[in-house]
Design an enzyme around this catalytic site. Sequence first.
Site, mmCIF file in Angstrom:
data_model
loop_
_atom_site.group_PDB
_atom_site.id
_atom_site.type_symbol
_atom_site.label_atom_id
_atom_site.label_comp_id
_atom_site.label_asym_id
_atom_site.label_seq_id
_atom_site.Cartn_x
_atom_site.Cartn_y
_atom_site.Cartn_z
ATOM 1 N N GLN A 78 -24.781 -3.006 21.471
ATOM 2 C CA GLN A 78 -26.019 -3.735 21.706
ATOM 3 C C GLN A 78 -26.716 -3.190 22.954
ATOM 4 O OE1 GLN A 78 -25.710 -8.017 21.771
ATOM 5 N NE2 GLN A 78 -27.903 -8.251 21.925
ATOM 6 N N PHE A 79 -27.634 -2.251 22.733
ATOM 7 C CA PHE A 79 -28.333 -1.620 23.850
ATOM 8 C C PHE A 79 -29.166 -2.609 24.657
ATOM 9 C CE2 PHE A 79 -31.662 -1.485 20.673
ATOM 10 C CZ PHE A 79 -32.844 -1.594 21.399
ATOM 11 N N THR A 80 -29.549 -3.730 24.061
ATOM 12 C CA THR A 80 -30.400 -4.696 24.763
ATOM 13 C C THR A 80 -29.685 -5.370 25.938
ATOM 14 O OG1 THR A 80 -29.863 -6.468 23.212
ATOM 15 C CG2 THR A 80 -31.829 -5.141 22.729
#
Length: 150
Positions: A78-80
């Site tokens: 999850q890059f966020t």
Amino acid sequence: MIVVIQRAAEASVKIDGKIKASIALGLMILIGIEEADGEEDISWLAKKILNLRIFPDENKVMNKSLIDVDGEILLISQFTLHASTKKGNRPSYIKAAKPDIAIPLYEQMVQTLAAGLGKPIGTGEFGADMKVSLVNDGPVTILIDSKNRA
């Protein structure tokens, strides 16, 4: 690397309406990888994750690790997690690693956790639109940043 660890009674991830992976008792982990991350972050985080004492013992005290309870792992990229919200209302993801760096590190984390656990772990699919379901047990949710280990 940043991980959000959630103690799960059960968790699953769907891609295109089909279950890609599911777990029963264990940890559902969201992982964010940044450009500066490397093998040292993986090694430190994997050890911390596998030995974190957040499962109840016979006295209902959080005193057992994932290994102690023979639990499972669902690891979702999850890059966020590296969103910067300092300016304006639209998050910036400039610190998040690009796929050519993030994918090999994600895959190495999968292998390291599986080896430490002694069994395969569930994963999502890097870059896919995923639907994650979770029954957070407790609830217990812990945030760990490998850059804050000193």
